[in-house]
Write a protein that holds these residues in place. Structure first.
Motif, mmCIF file in Angstrom:
data_model
loop_
_atom_site.group_PDB
_atom_site.id
_atom_site.type_symbol
_atom_site.label_atom_id
_atom_site.label_comp_id
_atom_site.label_asym_id
_atom_site.label_seq_id
_atom_site.Cartn_x
_atom_site.Cartn_y
_atom_site.Cartn_z
ATOM 1 N N LEU A 1 4.725 -0.944 6.117
ATOM 2 C CA LEU A 1 5.007 0.076 4.904
ATOM 3 C C LEU A 1 5.474 0.170 4.641
ATOM 4 N N ALA B 1 0.841 -1.417 1.951
ATOM 5 C CA ALA B 1 0.591 -0.290 2.305
ATOM 6 C C ALA B 1 1.861 0.578 1.347
ATOM 7 N N SER C 1 -1.844 9.678 -0.437
ATOM 8 C CA SER C 1 -3.006 8.805 -0.576
ATOM 9 C C SER C 1 -1.652 7.184 -0.369
ATOM 10 N N TYR C 2 -2.727 6.064 0.073
ATOM 11 C CA TYR C 2 -2.040 4.901 -0.176
ATOM 12 C C TYR C 2 -3.225 4.185 -0.739
ATOM 13 N N ILE D 1 -3.295 0.379 -0.625
ATOM 14 C CA ILE D 1 -3.091 -0.866 -0.133
ATOM 15 C C ILE D 1 -3.757 -2.253 -0.399
ATOM 16 N N THR E 1 -7.658 7.232 1.425
ATOM 17 C CA THR E 1 -6.579 8.313 1.791
ATOM 18 C C THR E 1 -7.406 8.809 3.562
ATOM 19 N N ASP F 1 2.964 9.019 7.512
ATOM 20 C CA ASP F 1 3.205 7.817 6.602
ATOM 21 C C ASP F 1 2.505 6.454 7.858
ATOM 22 N N TYR G 1 -0.749 5.291 7.667
ATOM 23 C CA TYR G 1 -1.329 4.152 6.898
ATOM 24 C C TYR G 1 -1.188 3.068 6.956
ATOM 25 N N THR H 1 -11.884 5.642 6.455
ATOM 26 C CA THR H 1 -10.647 6.928 5.962
ATOM 27 C C THR H 1 -11.765 8.093 6.247
#
Length: 530
Positions: A276, A304, A313-314, A316, A327, A333, A336, A363
């Motif tokens: 992350l 991510a 949102s992230y 990846i 999302t 966090d 993710y 998701t």
């Protein structure tokens, strides 16, 4: 595949576990000394109350000879034990060096080695196991059209869609292989399971090789006389999963990652990494390149990164290819990071992540009692119910709160307890993780065997060193949560955040080894906020 006295003897010999077979005054290594040595066992159990005709009984734990009174009349065919019980039964006894190892091997054989018909994923780490397991199951379910089973600390799922509350993070070996057989009979192709340190400590997964194992992270936990005497022992037990897998997914920033890589190299196990990164905005066009990786961080195979400043949102990326913006229904966090781990695991298990229906299946995943948020219509109060229960998870939860709501300067109350009779280190560490970041503690009941709730709460209160934080002890958990809500409403001029941790959506509290019915943290909040 059948299990007989003869085949059981051979299996135990192969693993160096058999000492001898004893029946009354006859001691031997040859099962053919007994007329029924090739008769298949009709059942296997570790509970004497379940013995019926043709049963193989595994005498594990604090087993007492008196449990065998009248067992021959029930139909016991043979037993496995570390102690000779020939004075209590006429059934032959397979005397072994380690009954838990023996039970795992024999159970797998009795149920026809169902693990060989599944792609088995094992996930370990101090935090994130459950969420990552649910995410991974969702992805593999999408890839296999609903043919992924799950063993988790919250639920077990043996048919891809029906979830039943579980008792243990990792089931007893006999229960695990029985459920694996049921999953196979239900048409399952994958099994995703959490693997605790205790699973290796007490041989619940002995003889089981994971097709894919994930080691998410590690921090001190479960240190107590009945769990792990030291952090070294805790980590050592968790490391066993690496030597017992075919492929490893590793959190690249995990403490002792170098040691874990050495374990993998020694076992000849390939490693896929995940990470992350929160330091900068991510766009698919550039930041996946190795040159753009953080200067002070190791590059990972799955990364991510936030897609916007709000971290709502992230993106990846996998092997420098963007899988898209994600999302999640679960906030935070750290989730993710769990999502990146799940995608790495699923790919290692054979899933095609280029299909968005597969890669984005997680998701919509929600897990009862995990990062559940509730708003009070009567005041400016947000309540979050979560399973956080140690230093790492409490720190991660507070990091999330400050990142999302820090600019609103919330008044934070933490409703917490800690487990009794074990994991004594958590009590001080929960306080240390929170005391400089919250306004108020409310210490309350959590699961315990024999320790009084009030003693644990008072001990935790005694660890507070910050004079600015207030604290209250309310041993009844329902009253404690209710008090937190009323207190927040009394401070309606401020934005209040209530963090109610440790129990999630569990509907019981363990007290003196009994599950006492409990409304549940989430239900209490829903009732009070209604």
């Amino acid at each position: 595949m059948t299990l007989t006295l003869a085949s059981a003897t051979q299996l135990l010999k192969e693993h160096g576990l058999l000492r001898e077979i004893i029946r009354r005054d006859h001691w031997t290594l040859d099962p053919h000394d007994f007329d029924d040595c090739d008769t298949a066992f009709a059942a296997i159990t570790y509970d004497t109350r379940q013995v019926k005709a043709g049963t193989l009984l595994c005498c594990k734990g604090r087993f007492k000879a008196e449990y065998l009174h009248g067992i021959d009349e029930a139909g016991l065919q043979a037993y496995v034990a570390e102690t000779d019980f020939s004075g209590e039964t006429d059934a032959p006894g397979l005397i072994v060096n380690d009954v838990r190892r023996a039970m795992s091997l024999l159970s797998a054989q009795f149920y026809g080695r169902p693990q060989d018909e599944l792609t088995v994923v094992g996930i370990t780490g101090t935090k994130g196991k459950t969420t990552t397991a649910y995410f991974t199951q969702a992805v593999l379910n999408a890839y296999s059209d609903g043919h992924a089973a799950l063993f988790s600390s919250v639920d077990n799922c043996l048919d891809g869609h029906t979830y039943v509350e579980s008792d243990l993070t990792t089931p007893e070996s006999m229960d695990a292989f029985r459920m694996m057989r049921e999953a196979v009979d239900n048409g399952m192709k994958y099994l995703v399971m959490e693997v605790s340190s205790q699973a290796y400590k007490v041989e619940r997964v002995y003889g089981l090789t994971f097709d894919v194992a994930a080691f998410l992270n590690i921090s001190p936990d479960h240190i107590s006389p009945i769990e792990h005497p030291t952090f070294e022992d805790y980590l050592y037990c968790k490391r066993h999963i690496i030597a017992n897998c075919r492929s490893l997914v590793l959190g690249v920033d995990a403490d002792h990652a170098d040691l874990l890589r050495q374990d993998a190299a020694a076992a000849g196990v390939p490693v896929t990494t995940f990470a992350l990164r929160n330091d900068s905005l991510y766009t698919a066009s550039s930041e996946t390149d190795n040159d753009s990786a953080d200067a002070d961080h190791t590059v990972a195979d799955f990364v991510a990164r936030p897609a916007n400043e709000a971290h709502s949102s992230y993106h990846i990326a996998a092997d420098n290819a963007d899988l898209g913006a994600f999302t999640l229904a679960l906030d935070g966090d750290f989730n993710y990071a769990n999502a990146a781990a799940a995608l790495a695991i699923a790919q290692a298990a054979g899933a095609d992540l280029h299909d968005e229906r597969v890669s984005h299946a997680m998701t919509t995943v929600r897990i009862a009692g995990r990062m559940e948020q509730f708003r009070d219509p009567q005041s400016n109060t947000l309540a979050i119910v979560d399973y956080a229960h140690n230093y790492a998870s409490v720190t991660a939860l507070l990091d999330f709160v400050y990142e999302r709501f820090g600019e609103q300067h919330p008044r934070i109350t933490l409703v917490t307890g800690s487990a009794g009779n074990k994991a004594y280190d958590r009590r001080k560490e929960i306080v240390e993780a929170a005391q400089d970041r919250i306004a108020n503690f409310i210490f309350t009941a959590e699961d315990t065997d024999s320790e009084p709730f009030i003693d644990i709460c008072m001990q935790m209160q005694g660890y507070i060193t910050n004079d600015a934080v207030t604290s209250t002890v309310i041993s009844d958990r329902t009253t404690a949560v209710t008090n937190a809500v009323y207190d927040a409403r009394a401070h309606a001029d401020q934005f209040n955040i209530l963090l109610i941790i440790g129990k999630g959506d569990e509907r019981w509290i363990k007290n003196h080894n009994k599950h006492v019915p409990f409304e549940g943290d989430d239900h209490i909040i829903e009732r009070l906020f209604a």
